[in-house]
Design an enzyme around this catalytic site. Structure first.
Site, PDB file in Angstrom:
ATOM      1  N   LYS A 170      22.378  20.049  34.476  1.00 55.09           N
ATOM      2  CA  LYS A 170      22.865  18.667  34.501  1.00 55.09           C
ATOM      3  C   LYS A 170      21.773  17.712  34.037  1.00 55.09           C
ATOM      4  CE  LYS A 170      25.338  15.017  35.132  1.00 55.09           C
ATOM      5  NZ  LYS A 170      26.056  14.606  36.330  1.00 55.09           N
ATOM      6  N   LYS A 238      18.100   7.460  37.806  1.00 53.70           N
ATOM      7  CA  LYS A 238      17.751   8.432  38.852  1.00 53.70           C
ATOM      8  C   LYS A 238      17.633   9.836  38.266  1.00 53.70           C
ATOM      9  CE  LYS A 238      21.037  10.174  40.974  1.00 53.70           C
ATOM     10  NZ  LYS A 238      21.936  11.349  40.870  1.00 53.70           N
TER      11      LYS A 238
END
Length: 291
Positions: A170, A238
């Site tokens: 991811k 993030k």
């Protein structure tokens, strides 16, 4: 009979994923920190839980779709939810968190007899609604195979390796997305400065080597200047911070990623955190005021 599912986190991505599961006939019990977001799913057939512990009690599969690793830690462990999981219940964390956090969660849950799969997704809200998400699953292959009927309504699942591997993939996905958003945004700035029409430019290059899902969706957002968040910039930042930490730990030089990481950091610091990540265009426009 379909397995009882608990779903913790019913925000932008979680809510449409729950609707996909309900549409496939699964009973789903839902919880969200903002209870109104979970309550909205009752009309679709979900059962509302007041606490995460109540949601997972009796569940055979527990999904988490939370904002970051600390949120997953808090819900599963700090607030004691893991203690209410039956042995054999599978936890599927579809949140985007750091790989080392995913591995830590897997180890701690395994000690309780609870299998864990880190299974972050890509495809955005549109993919969640359509059931076309890309699911990157890390964990034991036999566990992931057993989950196939549950994951099928959400999209296409690929077993990418052991615990933590889903999160690594991811992060790599987020590298590509961020760099491509930045490339398209820079092209939009160049096109307009050079006197061409942005919408016509996007139309002209469709089907060529620059075609991509990002040009389709996020390029369209840039042309329409619709930056309603599907993926907020602060959450992409993030992920880019997690990429930087992993790269540093592995001694990797990633110059393109570093540059776009800084661009997102500046954009968020200047108030863009809640805009869609395609709104990075606004940051680049601010660097290049029209003459």
């Amino acid at each position: 009979m379909n397995q009882q599912i608990a779903f913790l986190g019913t925000g932008l991505m979680g809510a449409p994923m729950v609707r996909r599961l309900l549409g496939a006939g699964f009973p789903v019990r839902v919880w969200n920190r903002d209870s109104a977001k979970a309550q909205a799913l009752v009309a679709d057939g979900a059962e509302l839980a007041d606490t995460p512990a109540q949601a997972v009690t009796g569940a055979e599969v527990v999904f988490t779709m939370l904002s970051d690793g600390q949120a997953v830690e808090d819900v599963l462990f700090t607030h004691g939810t893991a203690a209410h999981l039956a042995a054999g219940t599978v936890v599927v964390d579809t949140s985007s968190i750091a790989p080392d956090q995913a591995r830590d969660h897997a180890t701690r849950l395994a000690a309780r007899g609870t299998p864990h799969v880190d299974c972050p997704v890509s495809g955005g809200v549109a993919g969640a609604e359509a059931g076309t998400l890309a699911l990157m699953a890390g964990g034991a292959g036999d566990v992931i195979d057993r989950l196939a009927p549950v994951l099928a309504p959400l999209g296409r699942v690929t077993h990418v390796g052991p615990s933590g591997a889903g999160q690594v993939c991811k992060l790599a996905n987020q590298q590509i997305v961020a760099i491509t958003i930045a490339a398209i945004a820079e092209a939009m700035v160049l096109v307009q400065a050079g006197g061409a029409d942005r919408a016509k430019f996007r139309q002209a290059i469709r089907g060529g080597f620059a075609e991509s899902r990002i040009l389709d969706l996020h390029g369209g957002r840039m042309v329409a200047r619709d930056f309603t968040p599907g993926g907020p910039a602060r959450l992409h930042l993030k992920d880019l911070r997690a990429v930087a930490a992993l790269a540093q730990a592995q001694g990797l030089a990633l110059p393109q990623t570093n540059a776009v990481h800084q661009a997102f950091a500046d954009f968020v610091a200047n108030g863009g955190g809640d805009a869609d990540h395609s709104a990075l265009l606004l940051h680049l426009e601010g660097m290049n005021p029209r003459k």
